[in-house]
Design a protein around this motif. Structure first.
Motif, mmCIF file in Angstrom:
data_model
loop_
_atom_site.group_PDB
_atom_site.id
_atom_site.type_symbol
_atom_site.label_atom_id
_atom_site.label_comp_id
_atom_site.label_asym_id
_atom_site.label_seq_id
_atom_site.Cartn_x
_atom_site.Cartn_y
_atom_site.Cartn_z
ATOM 1 N N VAL A 1 0.836 -1.216 0.000
ATOM 2 C CA VAL A 1 0.000 0.000 0.000
ATOM 3 C C VAL A 1 0.865 1.258 0.000
ATOM 4 O O VAL A 1 0.553 2.244 -0.669
ATOM 5 N N ALA A 2 1.966 1.200 0.745
ATOM 6 C CA ALA A 2 2.825 2.383 0.872
ATOM 7 C C ALA A 2 3.413 2.799 -0.477
ATOM 8 O O ALA A 2 3.850 3.931 -0.644
ATOM 9 N N ARG A 3 3.441 1.863 -1.447
ATOM 10 C CA ARG A 3 4.015 2.171 -2.769
ATOM 11 C C ARG A 3 2.962 2.653 -3.755
ATOM 12 O O ARG A 3 3.270 2.874 -4.917
ATOM 13 N N LEU A 4 1.710 2.710 -3.332
ATOM 14 C CA LEU A 4 0.637 3.081 -4.258
ATOM 15 C C LEU A 4 0.177 4.504 -3.976
ATOM 16 O O LEU A 4 0.225 4.954 -2.832
ATOM 17 N N ASP A 5 -0.314 5.148 -4.994
ATOM 18 C CA ASP A 5 -0.832 6.492 -4.788
ATOM 19 C C ASP A 5 -2.336 6.392 -4.512
ATOM 20 O O ASP A 5 -3.161 6.805 -5.322
ATOM 21 N N LEU A 6 -2.666 5.772 -3.375
ATOM 22 C CA LEU A 6 -4.067 5.620 -2.987
ATOM 23 C C LEU A 6 -4.287 6.353 -1.668
ATOM 24 O O LEU A 6 -3.357 6.474 -0.861
ATOM 25 N N PRO A 7 -5.515 6.844 -1.417
ATOM 26 C CA PRO A 7 -5.754 7.533 -0.143
ATOM 27 C C PRO A 7 -5.659 6.567 1.033
ATOM 28 O O PRO A 7 -6.198 5.459 0.969
ATOM 29 N N THR A 8 -4.963 6.968 2.087
ATOM 30 C CA THR A 8 -4.826 6.093 3.262
ATOM 31 C C THR A 8 -5.118 6.880 4.538
ATOM 32 O O THR A 8 -5.066 8.110 4.542
ATOM 33 N N ASP A 9 -5.383 6.156 5.626
ATOM 34 C CA ASP A 9 -5.555 6.824 6.924
ATOM 35 C C ASP A 9 -4.185 6.952 7.592
ATOM 36 O O ASP A 9 -3.160 6.580 7.001
ATOM 37 N N ASP A 10 -4.156 7.447 8.842
ATOM 38 C CA ASP A 10 -2.867 7.700 9.473
ATOM 39 C C ASP A 10 -2.100 6.413 9.799
ATOM 40 O O ASP A 10 -0.913 6.451 10.089
ATOM 41 N N ARG A 11 -2.751 5.256 9.740
ATOM 42 C CA ARG A 11 -2.053 3.977 9.983
ATOM 43 C C ARG A 11 -1.736 3.248 8.685
ATOM 44 O O ARG A 11 -1.298 2.093 8.699
ATOM 45 N N GLY A 12 -2.037 3.881 7.551
ATOM 46 C CA GLY A 12 -1.666 3.294 6.260
ATOM 47 C C GLY A 12 -2.724 2.411 5.618
ATOM 48 O O GLY A 12 -2.461 1.772 4.594
ATOM 49 N N HIS A 13 -3.938 2.339 6.199
ATOM 50 C CA HIS A 13 -5.005 1.537 5.572
ATOM 51 C C HIS A 13 -5.607 2.301 4.402
ATOM 52 O O HIS A 13 -5.789 3.518 4.469
ATOM 53 N N ILE A 14 -6.003 1.572 3.353
ATOM 54 C CA ILE A 14 -6.629 2.210 2.187
ATOM 55 C C ILE A 14 -8.020 2.721 2.583
ATOM 56 O O ILE A 14 -8.814 1.984 3.189
ATOM 57 N N ARG A 15 -8.302 3.950 2.222
ATOM 58 C CA ARG A 15 -9.601 4.532 2.575
ATOM 59 C C ARG A 15 -10.628 4.184 1.494
ATOM 60 O O ARG A 15 -10.386 4.408 0.310
ATOM 61 N N VAL A 16 -11.745 3.625 1.914
ATOM 62 C CA VAL A 16 -12.804 3.303 0.950
ATOM 63 C C VAL A 16 -14.083 4.026 1.354
ATOM 64 O O VAL A 16 -14.254 4.384 2.522
ATOM 65 N N ASP A 17 -14.980 4.219 0.375
ATOM 66 C CA ASP A 17 -16.264 4.849 0.725
ATOM 67 C C ASP A 17 -17.212 3.766 1.239
ATOM 68 O O ASP A 17 -16.825 2.589 1.362
ATOM 69 N N VAL A 18 -18.442 4.123 1.482
ATOM 70 C CA VAL A 18 -19.355 3.191 2.140
ATOM 71 C C VAL A 18 -19.795 2.045 1.206
ATOM 72 O O VAL A 18 -20.374 1.053 1.653
#
Ligand SMILES: Cc1cc2nc3c(=O)[nH]c(=O)nc-3n(C[C@H](O)[C@H](O)[C@H](O)COP(=O)(O)OP(=O)(O)OC[C@H]3O[C@@H](n4cnc5c(N)ncnc54)[C@H](O)[C@@H]3O)c2cc1C
Length: 446
Positions: free
Chosen positions: A278-295
């Motif tokens: 995940v750290a190598r991707l340009d995806l939105p993450t939270d402060d712990r590095g999890h990918i942020r998804v919508d509902v």
């Protein structure tokens, strides 16, 4: 016969139905299964799903190791399974790179589902990476059982009380489900095994549980947590809450405040971190590095990328203000919703929000003892143990595996625990978040 990897060969392939799922754990395998005949391509570095809730019982020998791994080809018959390691994701070109012994494969997708899970979260504690053992994978459980049995053999031969103490000292750091269940099961294993070691019967052992928070099992109601604490303490297990591990050495650990415990066994299960890819991707993450998804479980700002399970930060309409905890129970429910939304996307129907209220929480504390909170009802002791086992059996994906586990449990009622080693590697599986080997930085971009 040992197989030699062939020279890498480039190859481009299309994902079945345009859907590419990364990770064959609870989340990825459930999405694949739920898609049914729609089909998808599933990439996983193992060809089976590991049923982690039963891992502690693999360590103690109550269940045969192969009975807790569920073959993906059997449980997801319509999927195109690719066995290999995901090494790069190019979100802009919609291509995922997979590496295996055949070479390097490039999969084109229309819809991407990221379900690569988590890795043990380590801290920069001196000696931890060198001497600590995790409790997350199949190999961890098998290694730990063999290691503990070997420590008994060595203790039986030892000449000085100091050195014997290190063989019979077992320290577990992290008092979540995995840590507490693993400790309780291994404690039972040693208690049963000592029947065969008359010289060790009166030699003191030390079982120590260390937790940084102020109570064990912080995720469950405090009354059940207290019950668990009392039960473990009655068995002679030392519990140090509000305590940190300071250092690990070959024959002892140091806790905060200078306390030293002689041991060769340090089991680290103090939380997980999202997969390092995940750290190598340009995806939105939270402060712990999890990918942020919508509902709807789509990655924020990306129409054709989805994420779920331990790698994602999932908001749940049924629990406003709280995100889902990293459990298989939640990963499976998220997967069902995500598969429904993928189908809706393909058919041009509106997406549905993810909503799930957990039925309860369960944990075993060794043989015949457990805790359960189901539909608001709190149960402990033998009944808690039976509820936990029934729930886990019900949650197992394959009927043939359920029957095998049930037969293991039934036989264990009549026979004493087997104290033979599984005979795996003598080296401990590496602990910590290592990036996948050969990860290509340049290709892992938007
Ligand atoms: C010991 C233990 C006990 C647990 N007990 C419980 C319990 O009782 N109840 C409960 O609800 N939860 C429990 N959990 C938590 C549960 O296991 C996780 O929440 C769940 O596995 C998350 O599912 P996932 O699909 O997101 O990740 P995982 O199940 O970890 O799946 C990730 C998959 O991705 C694959 N993968 C990783 N990297 C790559 C790569 N580079 N290329 C290809 N494939 C890759 C992995 O091999 C794996 O198959 C337990 C966990 C542990 C460790």
């Amino acid at each position: 016969m040992r197989r030699h990897p062939r020279a890498p060969r480039a190859g481009h392939r299309e994902a079945r139905s345009g859907i590419l799922i990364l990770g064959g754990g609870f989340a990825g395998a459930t999405v694949a299964r739920r898609l049914g005949r729609v089909g998808a391509t599933l990439v996983s570095d193992e060809n089976a799903l590991l049923f982690t809730p039963m891992l502690p019982e693999v360590a103690s020998g109550s269940i045969e190791p192969r009975h807790v791994v569920i073959p993906l080809r059997q449980t997801c018959p319509h999927v195109d399974l690719v066995l290999g390691e995901v090494t790069a994701i190019n979100l802009g070109r919609r291509i995922v790179t997979v590496r295996n012994e055949v070479g390097e494969l490039h999969y084109r997708y229309e819809q991407l589902v990221i379900a690569l899970g988590a890795v043990p979260r380590t801290l920069p504690i001196p000696g931890l990476a060198e001497y600590g053992v995790g409790f997350k994978s199949f190999y961890d459980a098998v290694y730990l059982r063999d290691h503990v049995l070997r420590e008994l053999e060595l203790a039986d031969n030892e000449l000085t009380p100091e050195r014997t103490a290190a063989h019979l000292g077992f320290v577990f750091v992290g008092a979540g489900y995995a840590g507490v269940e693993a400790l309780a099961e291994l404690h039972d294993l040693v208690r049963d095994a000592l029947r065969h070691y008359p010289r060790l019967r009166d030699v003191p052992q030390r079982w120590v549980l260390v937790e940084a928070q102020d109570r064990i099992l912080p995720a469950i109601p405090s009354r059940l947590g207290e019950y668990a604490s009392e039960l473990l303490a009655r068995r002679g297990i030392e519990i140090h809450t509000g305590t940190r591990l300071d250092a690990v050495h070959a024959d002892r650990v140091e806790l905060a405040g200078g306390r030293q415990i002689a041991t060769h066994t340090l089991v680290w299960s103090a939380g997980v971190a999202p997969h390092p890819l995940v750290a190598r991707l340009d995806l939105p993450t939270d402060d712990r590095g999890h990918i942020r998804v919508d509902v709807t479980l789509r990655v924020e700002g990306h129409d054709n990328v989805w994420a779920l399970g331990d790698i994602a930060r999932v908001t749940n309409e049924a629990t406003p203000g709280r995100t889902d905890p990293p459990t298989s129970q939640h990963a499976i429910r998220q997967a069902r919703r995500l598969a429904g939304n993928l189908r809706a996307t393909l058919e041009g129907r509106p997406l549905q929000p993810y909503r799930y209220r957990a039925l309860g929480q369960v944990a075993t504390l060794g043989r015949y003892r457990g805790i359960a909170e189901v539909l608001g009802l709190r149960v402990s002791g033998m009944l808690g143990w039976l509820i936990t086992r029934t729930y886990h059996l019900y949650a197992m994906p394959l009927l043939t595996r359920r029957i095998r586990v049930l037969s293991d449990w039934t036989l264990s009622l009549f026979f004493r625990r087997d104290v033979v080693s599984y005979g795996g590697s003598e080296a401990a599986p590496a602990l910590g978040a290592e990036p996948p080997t050969g990860m290509d930085d340049t290709a892992t971009s938007r």
